[in-house]
Enzyme design. Structure first.
Site, PDB file in Angstrom:
ATOM      1  N   LEU A 270     -26.393  47.306  61.578  1.00  0.00           N
ATOM      2  CA  LEU A 270     -25.598  46.412  62.439  1.00  0.00           C
ATOM      3  C   LEU A 270     -24.937  47.144  63.608  1.00  0.00           C
ATOM      4  CD1 LEU A 270     -24.345  43.532  62.878  1.00  0.00           C
ATOM      5  CD2 LEU A 270     -22.372  44.388  61.613  1.00  0.00           C
TER       6      LEU A 270
ATOM      7  N   TYR B 189     -25.938  49.592  65.182  1.00  0.00           N
ATOM      8  CA  TYR B 189     -26.903  49.934  66.225  1.00  0.00           C
ATOM      9  C   TYR B 189     -27.456  48.616  66.774  1.00  0.00           C
ATOM     10  CZ  TYR B 189     -26.827  54.868  64.780  1.00  0.00           C
ATOM     11  OH  TYR B 189     -26.453  56.168  64.499  1.00  0.00           O
TER      12      TYR B 189
HETATM   13  C1  LIG Z   1     -21.906  56.864  72.280  1.00  0.00           C
HETATM   14  C2  LIG Z   1     -21.978  56.115  70.978  1.00  0.00           C
HETATM   15  C3  LIG Z   1     -21.985  56.827  69.792  1.00  0.00           C
HETATM   16  C4  LIG Z   1     -22.032  56.180  68.560  1.00  0.00           C
HETATM   17  N1  LIG Z   1     -22.026  56.912  67.410  1.00  0.00           N
HETATM   18  C5  LIG Z   1     -22.014  56.278  66.215  1.00  0.00           C
HETATM   19  C6  LIG Z   1     -21.945  57.008  64.987  1.00  0.00           C
HETATM   20  O1  LIG Z   1     -21.884  58.238  64.967  1.00  0.00           O
HETATM   21  N2  LIG Z   1     -21.930  56.317  63.824  1.00  0.00           N
HETATM   22  C7  LIG Z   1     -21.979  54.946  63.802  1.00  0.00           C
HETATM   23  O2  LIG Z   1     -21.929  54.365  62.713  1.00  0.00           O
HETATM   24  N3  LIG Z   1     -22.065  54.241  64.950  1.00  0.00           N
HETATM   25  C8  LIG Z   1     -22.068  54.868  66.136  1.00  0.00           C
HETATM   26  N4  LIG Z   1     -22.123  54.125  67.284  1.00  0.00           N
HETATM   27  C9  LIG Z   1     -22.163  52.668  67.184  1.00  0.00           C
HETATM   28  C10 LIG Z   1     -20.751  52.113  66.989  1.00  0.00           C
HETATM   29  O3  LIG Z   1     -20.313  52.349  65.673  1.00  0.00           O
HETATM   30  C11 LIG Z   1     -20.757  50.612  67.225  1.00  0.00           C
HETATM   31  O4  LIG Z   1     -21.175  50.337  68.527  1.00  0.00           O
HETATM   32  C12 LIG Z   1     -19.377  50.010  66.979  1.00  0.00           C
HETATM   33  O5  LIG Z   1     -19.501  48.642  66.697  1.00  0.00           O
HETATM   34  C13 LIG Z   1     -18.466  50.227  68.163  1.00  0.00           C
HETATM   35  O6  LIG Z   1     -17.185  49.776  67.934  1.00  0.00           O
HETATM   36  P1  LIG Z   1     -16.265  49.498  69.216  1.00  0.00           P
HETATM   37  O7  LIG Z   1     -14.980  48.941  68.735  1.00  0.00           O
HETATM   38  O8  LIG Z   1     -16.238  50.702  70.072  1.00  0.00           O
HETATM   39  O9  LIG Z   1     -17.152  48.428  69.983  1.00  0.00           O
HETATM   40  P2  LIG Z   1     -16.940  46.972  70.570  1.00  0.00           P
HETATM   41  O10 LIG Z   1     -18.025  46.817  71.574  1.00  0.00           O
HETATM   42  O11 LIG Z   1     -15.546  46.758  71.030  1.00  0.00           O
HETATM   43  O12 LIG Z   1     -17.211  46.030  69.320  1.00  0.00           O
HETATM   44  C14 LIG Z   1     -18.427  46.021  68.599  1.00  0.00           C
HETATM   45  C15 LIG Z   1     -18.534  44.717  67.802  1.00  0.00           C
HETATM   46  O13 LIG Z   1     -17.402  44.584  66.939  1.00  0.00           O
HETATM   47  C16 LIG Z   1     -16.626  43.433  67.306  1.00  0.00           C
HETATM   48  N5  LIG Z   1     -15.210  43.823  67.274  1.00  0.00           N
HETATM   49  C17 LIG Z   1     -14.639  44.835  67.975  1.00  0.00           C
HETATM   50  N6  LIG Z   1     -13.328  44.906  67.699  1.00  0.00           N
HETATM   51  C18 LIG Z   1     -13.067  43.928  66.806  1.00  0.00           C
HETATM   52  C19 LIG Z   1     -11.873  43.496  66.156  1.00  0.00           C
HETATM   53  N7  LIG Z   1     -10.701  44.101  66.380  1.00  0.00           N
HETATM   54  N8  LIG Z   1     -11.943  42.440  65.308  1.00  0.00           N
HETATM   55  C20 LIG Z   1     -13.126  41.805  65.094  1.00  0.00           C
HETATM   56  N9  LIG Z   1     -14.288  42.183  65.685  1.00  0.00           N
HETATM   57  C21 LIG Z   1     -14.258  43.228  66.536  1.00  0.00           C
HETATM   58  C22 LIG Z   1     -17.073  43.082  68.703  1.00  0.00           C
HETATM   59  O14 LIG Z   1     -16.833  41.724  69.008  1.00  0.00           O
HETATM   60  C23 LIG Z   1     -18.537  43.460  68.664  1.00  0.00           C
HETATM   61  O15 LIG Z   1     -19.258  42.447  68.003  1.00  0.00           O
HETATM   62  C24 LIG Z   1     -22.086  54.765  68.527  1.00  0.00           C
HETATM   63  C25 LIG Z   1     -22.081  54.045  69.718  1.00  0.00           C
HETATM   64  C26 LIG Z   1     -22.036  54.703  70.938  1.00  0.00           C
HETATM   65  C27 LIG Z   1     -22.053  53.912  72.226  1.00  0.00           C
END
Ligand SMILES: Cc1cc2nc3c(=O)[nH]c(=O)nc-3n(C[C@H](O)[C@H](O)[C@H](O)COP(=O)(O)OP(=O)(O)OC[C@H]3O[C@@H](n4cnc5c(N)ncnc54)[C@H](O)[C@@H]3O)c2cc1C
Ligand SMILES: *[C@@H]1O[C@H](CO)[C@@H](O)[C@H](O)[C@H]1NC(C)=O
Ligand SMILES: *[C@@H]1O[C@H](CO)[C@@H](O)[C@H](O)[C@H]1NC(C)=O
Ligand SMILES: *[C@@H]1O[C@H](CO)[C@@H](O)[C@H](O)[C@H]1NC(C)=O
Length: 531
Positions: free
Chosen positions: A465, A467
């Protein structure tokens, strides 16, 4: 006189109807009705004419594909600072029937936390970033808008023998990462982030603030990997810290195809999930040009939760083709290993983890797969040729096994546990702007993904999910669509999808919390009639 009065009245009338047509005015009025004081409203609500609107929007965009003029923009951004602001925003989105997108760190690979094809509001959680660590109980409350690097830094301030098994990139947000299961380089010893979540605070579809006790075990289970955005707004998670040794060891070893990379990658597959649980090895496969020759480079990056001698005894006996030598091993404290893994040089201090801005943001696309049986040497050779031929797509193998295999599939919504040797992330970054470039590189990654079909999990072809990949199915704009939702739902959650749907139907029957890949509600015919 009468005519004048009529004119005045009618112009007043058209003025007020123009106002009531404006989503912004209605929204603000609704927030006021829900007890948000006016002076606070003006500080937390942005409409597109606000001079700060664009910078607030762009602050947490982490994929340049969604930072172009044709990207649909929100009608309103709300940046709450209090729980009551979140509740009011949820209730007003519901009342006005407008799509709500929730954003924490903005790292969603498909940008679904800040993009929508229908009119929408962004609820941006970056102010909810407090981190309260209690060393007596080895626990912490972490706001959803905190970033992983901030969390790691705050832990290291208190202790050099505690850590948290979260993602490797320090600018990822807690809200999306933990609600989507989140893993990092300690997963073979400690499992996923959600295996260490012990409480949470959320705002549900009725605007109530709930904790684990008041939300109940079903909803609490769902937000540990089922994606927060289908169930409510996560305000904070309470986590249990994990022990880390005072000294850990990291390494990075590169091999080209003519340096037995194929043999080493083959052997990796036979040991990745079985070797000492303190060892996690990621393999980056990248097509590159060296001395005018196109080839594939394999980079083995390791974290070992122990010293170099113990690491070498494990790799010498089980992974000799890695060719790891003492000189390759770097011993350091866990917090410095976090810096090493995020590619900072060895003069960088941990304070850099408090920075919220990444060095650069690319155009990118990602996809995922799970591998359960080793890919043969000859298939690996063909695969490397294919990578060279396709052009720019890289692959990342992340080893599984260890603690992951001990936790039942139904323990959390994340189902990819025992039986997986490693996970693949497909990855393509580019820097050229425009629709044509996007199509070219997205086509490349789809071609690699389809080439890999014989070597990866089937029925369903599983996916992770976090990814996020809209290629594997979508409900378009989050309409109430069970059949569409099931397509990606079983790939992300396997049998846990059914339980997620039941919980979703119970806690959000009107599907307020919806997005392109949210958990659908049961179709009406499938719902149980309550006695
Ligand atoms: C550079 C990079 C490195 C990464 N490395 C890893 C890694 O090492 N391991 C791993 O597992 N994943 C990794 N990821 C993926 C990452 O875990 C997911 O993209 C994660 O969902 C990002 O969380 P965010 O809050 O930054 O994103 P957002 O874009 O803010 O949110 C992602 C999703 O979660 C929902 N969401 C966000 N905040 C909330 C909230 N407070 N309540 C309810 N829903 C919410 C959003 O609506 C969206 O559907 C990486 C991504 C990137 C871009
Ligand atoms: C988004 O685009 C703007 C304007 O082109 C640019 O200034 C900004 O740095 C970009 N941000 C990201 C994260 O791509
Ligand atoms: C590759 O493997 C062969 C046979 O095991 C060995 O003789 C050779 O030295 C290796 N080459 C490199 C560059 O490691
Ligand atoms: C840091 O890296 C440089 C070059 O990569 C190396 O020469 C130096 O020994 C390293 N320093 C430490 C303390 O590891």
């Amino acid at each position: 006189m009468v005519i004048l009065l009529l004119l005045v009245l009618s112009s007043l009338n058209s003025l007020s109807s123009a106002q009531s047509d404006s989503l912004y005015d209605n929204f603000v009025q609704c927030l006021a009705q829900n007890n948000v004081p006016n002076d606070q409203i003006s500080r937390i609500v942005y409409n597109p004419t606000n001079p700060s609107f664009t910078s607030v929007l762009e602050s947490y965009i982490r994929n340049r594909r969604f930072n172009v003029s044709t990207t649909p923009k929100p009608s309103i951004i709300v940046t709450p600072v209090e729980e009551s602001h979140v509740s009011a925003t949820v209730l007003c989105a519901k009342k006005l029937g407008i799509q709500l997108k929730i954003r924490s760190g903005g790292h969603d690979y498909e940008g679904i936390s800040y993009v929508s094809i229908v009119e929408f509001v962004i609820l941006d959680m970056f102010n909810f970033r407090s981190i309260n660590i209690d060393m007596a109980t080895e626990t912490a409350w972490v706001g959803s808008g905190a970033l992983l690097g901030e969390l790691y830094y705050r832990i290291s301030e208190k202790s050099n023998v505690h850590g948290f098994p979260g993602g490797v990139c320090p600018t990822v947000g807690v809200g999306g990462h933990l609600s989507g299961a989140g893993y990092g380089n300690m997963l073979r010893r400690h499992g996923l982030t959600v295996d260490h979540v012990i409480d949470a605070k959320i705002v549900d579809a009725t605007g109530r603030v709930l904790d684990r006790k008041s939300m109940g075990e079903d909803l609490f289970w769902a937000i540990k990997g089922g994606g927060g955005a289908s169930f409510g707004v996560i305000l904070a998670y309470k986590i249990k810290l994990v022990p880390v040794p005072e000294v850990v060891t990291v390494f990075r070893i590169e091999k080209m195809m003519n340096q037995n990379a194929t043999e080493a990658v083959y052997q990796y597959q036979t040991i990745a999930d079985k070797i000492d649980n303190d060892l996690f090895i990621r393999v980056l496969l990248q097509p590159i040009t060296r001395n005018k020759i196109r080839s594939v480079r394999a980079t083995f990056i390791g974290l070992f939760l122990g010293d170099a001698n113990r690491l070498l005894s494990a790799t010498d006996s089980e992974f000799p083709l890695l060719g790891l030598k003492k000189a390759d091993c770097k011993e350091m404290s866990w917090i410095y290993s976090v810096l090493f893994w995020s590619n900072f040089d060895n003069t960088t201090k941990p304070e850099v983890l408090l920075s919220r801005t990444p060095d650069s943001v690319n155009f990118l696309k990602r996809k995922s797969d799970y591998v359960k049986t080793p890919i043969s040497k000859s298939d690996l050779e063909s695969l490397f040729k294919k990578m060279v031929e396709v052009g720019k797509v890289g692959m990342v193998f992340n080893s599984y096994g260890g603690r992951m295999s001990e936790i039942p599939e139904s323990e959390t919504p994340f189902p990819h546990r025992a039986g997986n040797i490693f996970k693949i992330q497909y990855s393509v970054n580019w820097e050229d702007e425009g629709e044509e470039a996007d199509q070219n590189y997205i086509q490349q990654i789809r071609e690699m993904y389809s080439y890999m079909a014989p070597f990866v999990s089937k029925n369903p072809r599983e996916a992770y999910l976090n990814y996020r990949d809209l290629d594997i199915g979508t409900t378009d704009n989050g309409k109430d669509s069970y059949d569409q939702g099931k397509v990606y739902g079983v790939k992300y959650f396997k049998d846990n999808f059914n339980r997620l749907v039941k919980i979703k139907t119970m806690v959000d029957p009107d599907n307020l919390f919806r997005n392109e890949q949210s958990i659908p509600v049961l179709p009406f015919r499938g719902r149980k009639v309550r006695k």
